[in-house]
Design an enzyme around this catalytic site. Sequence first.
Site, PDB file in Angstrom:
ATOM      1  N   LYS A  23      15.938  39.407 -22.778  1.00 10.48           N
ATOM      2  CA  LYS A  23      16.179  37.961 -22.622  1.00 10.48           C
ATOM      3  C   LYS A  23      14.861  37.202 -22.490  1.00 10.48           C
ATOM      4  O   LYS A  23      14.652  36.190 -23.155  1.00 10.48           O
ATOM      5  CB  LYS A  23      17.084  37.731 -21.397  1.00 10.48           C
ATOM      6  CG  LYS A  23      17.320  36.264 -21.049  1.00 10.48           C
ATOM      7  CD  LYS A  23      18.554  36.072 -20.206  1.00 10.48           C
ATOM      8  CE  LYS A  23      18.378  36.365 -18.739  1.00 10.48           C
ATOM      9  NZ  LYS A  23      17.567  35.391 -17.981  1.00 10.48           N
ATOM     10  N   SER A  24      13.973  37.680 -21.629  1.00  5.56           N
ATOM     11  CA  SER A  24      12.690  36.977 -21.413  1.00  5.56           C
ATOM     12  C   SER A  24      11.895  36.886 -22.717  1.00  5.56           C
ATOM     13  O   SER A  24      11.306  35.846 -23.030  1.00  5.56           O
ATOM     14  CB  SER A  24      11.854  37.733 -20.379  1.00  5.56           C
ATOM     15  OG  SER A  24      12.483  37.712 -19.130  1.00  5.56           O
ATOM     16  N   ARG A 123      18.631  24.964  -8.368  1.00  7.32           N
ATOM     17  CA  ARG A 123      17.425  25.824  -8.407  1.00  7.32           C
ATOM     18  C   ARG A 123      16.147  24.986  -8.279  1.00  7.32           C
ATOM     19  O   ARG A 123      16.028  23.933  -8.903  1.00  7.32           O
ATOM     20  CB  ARG A 123      17.452  26.673  -9.679  1.00  7.32           C
ATOM     21  CG  ARG A 123      18.650  27.631  -9.621  1.00  7.32           C
ATOM     22  CD  ARG A 123      18.713  28.558 -10.777  1.00  7.32           C
ATOM     23  NE  ARG A 123      17.635  29.543 -10.737  1.00  7.32           N
ATOM     24  CZ  ARG A 123      17.452  30.452 -11.682  1.00  7.32           C
ATOM     25  NH1 ARG A 123      18.252  30.464 -12.744  1.00  7.32           N
ATOM     26  NH2 ARG A 123      16.478  31.317 -11.588  1.00  7.32           N
ATOM     27  N   GLN A 170       7.950  32.567 -14.300  1.00  4.18           N
ATOM     28  CA  GLN A 170       8.325  31.286 -14.908  1.00  4.18           C
ATOM     29  C   GLN A 170       7.279  30.220 -14.603  1.00  4.18           C
ATOM     30  O   GLN A 170       6.905  29.444 -15.478  1.00  4.18           O
ATOM     31  CB  GLN A 170       9.712  30.863 -14.429  1.00  4.18           C
ATOM     32  CG  GLN A 170      10.795  31.812 -14.948  1.00  4.18           C
ATOM     33  CD  GLN A 170      12.183  31.487 -14.464  1.00  4.18           C
ATOM     34  OE1 GLN A 170      12.375  30.619 -13.609  1.00  4.18           O
ATOM     35  NE2 GLN A 170      13.168  32.190 -15.003  1.00  4.18           N
ATOM     36  N   ASP A 316      15.213  41.237 -10.859  1.00  2.00           N
ATOM     37  CA  ASP A 316      16.564  40.997 -11.398  1.00  2.00           C
ATOM     38  C   ASP A 316      17.471  42.222 -11.282  1.00  2.00           C
ATOM     39  O   ASP A 316      18.678  42.131 -11.509  1.00  2.00           O
ATOM     40  CB  ASP A 316      16.479  40.542 -12.861  1.00  2.00           C
ATOM     41  CG  ASP A 316      15.726  39.219 -12.986  1.00  2.00           C
ATOM     42  OD1 ASP A 316      15.680  38.473 -11.995  1.00  2.00           O
ATOM     43  OD2 ASP A 316      15.190  38.947 -14.068  1.00  2.00           O
ATOM     44  N   ARG A 389      24.483  38.752 -13.431  1.00  2.14           N
ATOM     45  CA  ARG A 389      24.049  40.060 -12.899  1.00  2.14           C
ATOM     46  C   ARG A 389      24.991  40.552 -11.787  1.00  2.14           C
ATOM     47  O   ARG A 389      25.187  41.756 -11.622  1.00  2.14           O
ATOM     48  CB  ARG A 389      22.600  40.000 -12.414  1.00  2.14           C
ATOM     49  CG  ARG A 389      21.667  39.574 -13.536  1.00  2.14           C
ATOM     50  CD  ARG A 389      20.292  40.149 -13.465  1.00  2.14           C
ATOM     51  NE  ARG A 389      19.466  39.529 -14.498  1.00  2.14           N
ATOM     52  CZ  ARG A 389      19.409  39.930 -15.773  1.00  2.14           C
ATOM     53  NH1 ARG A 389      20.109  40.976 -16.179  1.00  2.14           N
ATOM     54  NH2 ARG A 389      18.646  39.300 -16.652  1.00  2.14           N
TER      55      ARG A 389
HETATM   56  O1  SPQ Z   1      16.289  32.469 -16.567  1.00  4.02           O
HETATM   57  P1  SPQ Z   1      16.827  32.741 -15.201  1.00  4.02           P
HETATM   58  O2  SPQ Z   1      18.137  32.043 -15.019  1.00  4.02           O
HETATM   59  O3  SPQ Z   1      15.851  32.409 -14.106  1.00  4.02           O
HETATM   60  O4  SPQ Z   1      17.117  34.323 -15.153  1.00  4.02           O
HETATM   61  C1  SPQ Z   1      16.760  35.393 -14.262  1.00  4.02           C
HETATM   62  C2  SPQ Z   1      17.865  36.510 -14.514  1.00  4.02           C
HETATM   63  O5  SPQ Z   1      18.381  37.134 -13.595  1.00  4.02           O
HETATM   64  O6  SPQ Z   1      18.118  36.738 -15.698  1.00  4.02           O
HETATM   65  C3  SPQ Z   1      16.667  35.019 -12.787  1.00  4.02           C
HETATM   66  F1  SPQ Z   1      17.723  34.609 -12.247  1.00  4.02           F
HETATM   67  O7  SPQ Z   1      15.538  36.036 -14.659  1.00  4.02           O
HETATM   68  C4  SPQ Z   1      14.230  35.467 -14.499  1.00  4.02           C
HETATM   69  C5  SPQ Z   1      13.428  36.316 -13.515  1.00  4.02           C
HETATM   70  O8  SPQ Z   1      14.043  36.412 -12.274  1.00  4.02           O
HETATM   71  C6  SPQ Z   1      13.561  35.481 -15.859  1.00  4.02           C
HETATM   72  C7  SPQ Z   1      12.086  35.335 -15.798  1.00  4.02           C
HETATM   73  C8  SPQ Z   1      11.327  35.060 -17.033  1.00  4.02           C
HETATM   74  O9  SPQ Z   1      11.828  35.297 -18.150  1.00  4.02           O
HETATM   75  O10 SPQ Z   1      10.153  34.625 -16.904  1.00  4.02           O
HETATM   76  C9  SPQ Z   1      11.368  35.506 -14.619  1.00  4.02           C
HETATM   77  C10 SPQ Z   1      12.015  35.756 -13.317  1.00  4.02           C
HETATM   78  O11 SPQ Z   1      12.091  34.549 -12.584  1.00  4.02           O
HETATM   79  P2  SPQ Z   1      10.887  34.030 -11.642  1.00  4.02           P
HETATM   80  O12 SPQ Z   1      11.466  32.852 -10.912  1.00  4.02           O
HETATM   81  O13 SPQ Z   1      10.580  35.170 -10.735  1.00  4.02           O
HETATM   82  O14 SPQ Z   1       9.753  33.668 -12.480  1.00  4.02           O
END
Ligand code: SPQ
Length: 429
Positions: A23-24, A123, A170, A316, A389
């Site tokens: 996904k990322s 969020r 992120q 995650d 999840r």
């Molecule tokens: O995109 P989203 O909703 O934040 O998705 C999650 C997930 O569980 O799929 C978190 F809820 O993944 C994030 C992850 O926790 C995806 C991500 C990224 O692609 O950069 C980074 C992580 O979040 P963060 O806040 O730690 O940067």
Amino acid sequence: MGAQKLIHNVNRLEGLLNIPGDKSISHRSVMFGAIANGTTTVSNFLKGEDCLSTIRCFRELGVEIEETDYTITIHGRGWDHLREPINLLNVGNSGTTIRLMLGLLAGRTFHSTFIGDDSIAKRPMRRVINPLREMGARIDGRSNGEYTPLSLRGGGLKSITYQMPVASAQVKSALLFAGLQAEGKTKIIESAKTRDHTERMIRHFGGDIYIDDLSIIVEGSQRLFGRHVDVPGDISSAAFFLVAGAVVPESHITLNRVGLNPTRKGIVEVLEKMGANINISSYNEESFEPVGDIIIQTSNLKGTVIEGELIPRLIDEIPIIALLATQAEGQTIIRDAEELKVKETNRIDTVVKELSKLGADIVATKDGMIINGPTKLHGSKVSSHGDHRIGMMLAIASLICEEPVELENAEAVAVSYPEFFSDLSQLIK
Ligand code: SPQ
């Protein structure tokens, strides 16, 4: 939609799965393809709802994107061809879409407004907006920019040096996108190493980036070029089957071509530490992201402590690790994981609440949870709370429950794994 009856009390899992794209990396492939010059093709793209939201947002910005099965083609024309959107940018449930796009659009002089679903509305966004404001972007929104709807007018960015207060890929990625458009060199210092897909992609698309342990420097006014991206299988999706294979009796599962980026594979390290019967074959790091096949078999597990720098590398996977711990001998302690509270749901609360309904010995702490095992799980009505999840973790839990389990809001799994239930049923023997 009513509650879905899950399959329970399974004898054995066996088979081979091709795990859907990461996904990322899928999100980022659209973003880099859109700002690059030339055509980008992406194979094994994840057609989950979150990544489809990213495609929709970039179409609103005038980017031409073609979709055929699991391949997408992005006709990038560089930063300057992104156009002011007429409609709201709706990110749905996707935190990655909104946070990365805020950084990406912070350097554009036009106006845009972001909205999302009820979960996105809760969020926190100031973690991204504060440093972007420091760079010169004008951003406003509910509670002084903490929550959606958020409106942005970017342009004229200056570079900054930013020590990150939270470990977040992120936030880091948003600042990298902004830094690529700023005047001068932007320096980001992470508090702990988080997933580095954005850094790898900058290089893959022909850009320059300097990385020294937790420090990252990116220079502004960079031109990027269209590339081919072959997306590895998502280790966060594979994690559900890794745990299923370890806890269901007499199981043997092979997961093909899973991404094994060191900043993502904390789950493999935890399984090994807990004594799982896990092996990696066909490891290959020739491409911009390492991949390999993972073989998992039923295992005798022991409790462990999960903390510190390991947390961002499996953040995650903590819901499914909590289930794993219910089947391990002794105590498992998860700490330093306060970030779980600001995911799609408060994942400390939802994991503890739902696993308790199934009979797990689990308590919440201020920054994680404590689980004692092994415990037999029984049937109940449970809920995903709209969190993909949590939904998938409960479906795996049901496999070892002695009585029927019903899952409310099962459709949430489509956010990251639309084929989850059919892939799972293929393995049940
Ligand atoms: O995109 P989203 O909703 O934040 O998705 C999650 C997930 O569980 O799929 C978190 F809820 O993944 C994030 C992850 O926790 C995806 C991500 C990224 O692609 O950069 C980074 C992580 O979040 P963060 O806040 O730690 O940067």
